[in-house]
Design an enzyme around this catalytic site. Structure first.
Site, mmCIF file in Angstrom:
data_model
loop_
_atom_site.group_PDB
_atom_site.id
_atom_site.type_symbol
_atom_site.label_atom_id
_atom_site.label_comp_id
_atom_site.label_asym_id
_atom_site.label_seq_id
_atom_site.Cartn_x
_atom_site.Cartn_y
_atom_site.Cartn_z
ATOM 1 N N ASP A 27 -8.164 4.505 -3.839
ATOM 2 C CA ASP A 27 -7.043 5.230 -3.681
ATOM 3 C C ASP A 27 -7.065 6.526 -2.954
ATOM 4 O O ASP A 27 -8.353 7.193 -4.027
ATOM 5 C CB ASP A 27 -6.331 4.517 -4.722
ATOM 6 C CG ASP A 27 -4.275 5.291 -4.021
ATOM 7 O OD1 ASP A 27 -4.994 5.045 -2.550
ATOM 8 O OD2 ASP A 27 -4.124 5.160 -4.607
ATOM 9 N N HIS A 44 -10.174 8.279 6.222
ATOM 10 C CA HIS A 44 -10.451 7.088 5.628
ATOM 11 C C HIS A 44 -12.140 6.657 5.694
ATOM 12 O O HIS A 44 -12.913 6.507 5.774
ATOM 13 C CB HIS A 44 -9.373 5.341 6.621
ATOM 14 C CG HIS A 44 -8.353 5.070 5.473
ATOM 15 N ND1 HIS A 44 -7.239 5.106 4.346
ATOM 16 C CD2 HIS A 44 -7.492 5.142 6.650
ATOM 17 C CE1 HIS A 44 -6.888 5.345 4.641
ATOM 18 N NE2 HIS A 44 -6.562 4.690 5.654
ATOM 19 N N LEU A 138 -27.379 -7.417 -5.672
ATOM 20 C CA LEU A 138 -26.076 -6.906 -6.169
ATOM 21 C C LEU A 138 -24.817 -7.356 -4.837
ATOM 22 O O LEU A 138 -25.605 -7.793 -3.861
ATOM 23 C CB LEU A 138 -25.980 -5.252 -5.310
ATOM 24 C CG LEU A 138 -24.698 -5.260 -5.365
ATOM 25 C CD1 LEU A 138 -23.706 -4.812 -6.568
ATOM 26 C CD2 LEU A 138 -24.749 -3.769 -5.395
HETATM 27 C C1 IPE Z 1 -4.185 -0.244 -3.446
HETATM 28 O O1 IPE Z 1 -4.054 1.063 -2.868
HETATM 29 C C2 IPE Z 1 -4.445 -1.312 -2.437
HETATM 30 C C3 IPE Z 1 -6.596 -0.757 -2.160
HETATM 31 C C4 IPE Z 1 -6.798 0.742 -2.731
HETATM 32 C C5 IPE Z 1 -6.507 -1.176 -0.371
HETATM 33 P P1 IPE Z 1 -2.527 1.394 -1.826
HETATM 34 O O2 IPE Z 1 -1.976 2.961 -1.608
HETATM 35 O O3 IPE Z 1 -2.267 0.130 -1.030
HETATM 36 O O4 IPE Z 1 -1.320 1.376 -2.961
HETATM 37 P P2 IPE Z 1 -0.209 1.515 -3.829
HETATM 38 O O5 IPE Z 1 0.722 1.779 -2.681
HETATM 39 O O6 IPE Z 1 -0.380 3.021 -4.521
HETATM 40 O O7 IPE Z 1 0.270 0.589 -4.476
HETATM 41 C C1 IPE Z 2 -6.809 3.880 0.401
HETATM 42 O O1 IPE Z 2 -6.743 4.710 0.340
HETATM 43 C C2 IPE Z 2 -6.994 2.894 1.239
HETATM 44 C C3 IPE Z 2 -6.584 1.810 1.149
HETATM 45 C C4 IPE Z 2 -4.934 1.679 1.005
HETATM 46 C C5 IPE Z 2 -7.046 1.426 2.929
HETATM 47 P P1 IPE Z 2 -4.608 5.383 1.078
HETATM 48 O O2 IPE Z 2 -4.592 5.249 2.490
HETATM 49 O O3 IPE Z 2 -3.724 4.508 -0.013
HETATM 50 O O4 IPE Z 2 -4.372 6.954 0.520
HETATM 51 P P2 IPE Z 2 -3.176 7.370 0.228
HETATM 52 O O5 IPE Z 2 -2.458 6.734 -1.251
HETATM 53 O O6 IPE Z 2 -2.221 7.061 0.576
HETATM 54 O O7 IPE Z 2 -4.066 9.265 -0.261
HETATM 55 MG MG MG Z 3 -2.864 4.335 -1.600
#
Ligand code: IPE
Ligand code: IPE
Ligand code: MG
Length: 247
Positions: A27, A44, A138
């Site tokens: 995240d 990303h 792995l």
């Molecule tokens: C969780 O992150 C999903 C992934 C890392 C793919 P999100 O950013 O979607 O989760 P929330 O919205 O903070 O719960």
């Molecule tokens: C995690 O990073 C990747 C996905 C959920 C695809 P986020 O896109 O959720 O990044 P934040 O949480 O907005 O910083």
């Molecule tokens: Mg996120």
């Protein structure tokens, strides 16, 4: 929380007590980008470089299973422009990493509602999984269009249908049978769950499988997550006493 003590090196780790399965909620890509006045997609992209680093580290250490939460069932609700860009990035990643996966004897697998992915992504995903299917060092599981509640609902439907058809007796359903009907049926439960970017929540990830996982939340945003911090967390994991309800 993982604290940033003096950085661990591989030599500090006891190879006999490494986790068999590490699961990571990757995240913070969006926040990483926003902080730098970049667009979320660039976050990303940077995050996909961290994926390579952490996969390599697991391979070097001999950790046999790594599951990465890359896209949740809820993430479909993001703006179409971000979803499309994530799918395009995923497709590029699945092609670009083939060489690395083959050179390092890494098998790619996927958990989630694969049918919901665009056909062009499904195609390269299946190609990469087929190419790497005999690799043994792995197993890299990508959680794509993954949601633990959907996984559990699908498991319940399958078991209920088997009961209706007289194949199983509802009274004989065990925890093992439940586990055998999840996407992760062939994979041991993760002993270690890491979440980057500081959020203290599970966000619908592996609800059944993390029953006894050790949880580490680090404030580091996923694109900044490094091999050194991962080793620190593993070191910390080895210091924890896992009691499983006993004294
Ligand atoms: C969780 O992150 C999903 C992934 C890392 C793919 P999100 O950013 O979607 O989760 P929330 O919205 O903070 O719960
Ligand atoms: C995690 O990073 C990747 C996905 C959920 C695809 P986020 O896109 O959720 O990044 P934040 O949480 O907005 O910083
Ligand atoms: Mg996120």
């Amino acid at each position: 929380m993982s604290s940033s003590k003096a950085s661990a090196s591989r030599a500090d780790l006891d190879p006999a007590r490494l986790p068999t399965h590490v699961a990571i909620i990757m995240d913070g890509n969006g926040r990483w980008a926003t902080k730098r006045l970049l667009n979320r997609i660039q976050g990303h992209e940077k995050g996909s470089e961290t994926v390579r680093t952490i996969v390599r580290t697991c391979r070097e250490l001999g950790i046999p299973f790594l599951t990465l939460y890359a896209f949740s069932t809820e993430n479909w609700q993001r703006p179409k422009i971000e979803v499309d860009a994530l799918m395009a990035l995923l497709k590029r990643f699945l092609v670009r990493e083939r060489r690395e996966l083959m050179d390092n004897n890494i098998r790619l697998q996927v958990i989630g509602q694969i049918d919901r992915l665009p056909p062009n992504v499904r195609k390269v995903l299946h190609q990469t999984m087929t190419l790497t299917q005999d690799n043994t060092a792995l197993q890299l599981n990508l959680a794509l269009s993954y949601g633990a509640r959907t996984e559990i609902v699908e498991m319940v439907r399958t078991l209920a249908a088997k009961a209706r058809n007289g194949l199983i007796d509802p009274d004989s359903i065990t925890a093992e049978m439940v586990a055998d009907h999840l996407y992760t049926c062939a994979i041991p439960d993760p002993e270690l769950l890491i979440r980057t970017s500081g959020e203290m929540r599970i966000s619908n990830f592996l609800l059944w499988q993390i029953a006894y996982a050790e949880i580490f939340v680090t404030p580091t945003l996923w694109p900044d997550f490094s091999k050194e911090e991962f080793l620190d967390i593993l070191k910390d994991y080895q210091r924890r006493e896992r009691r499983f309800g006993r004294v």
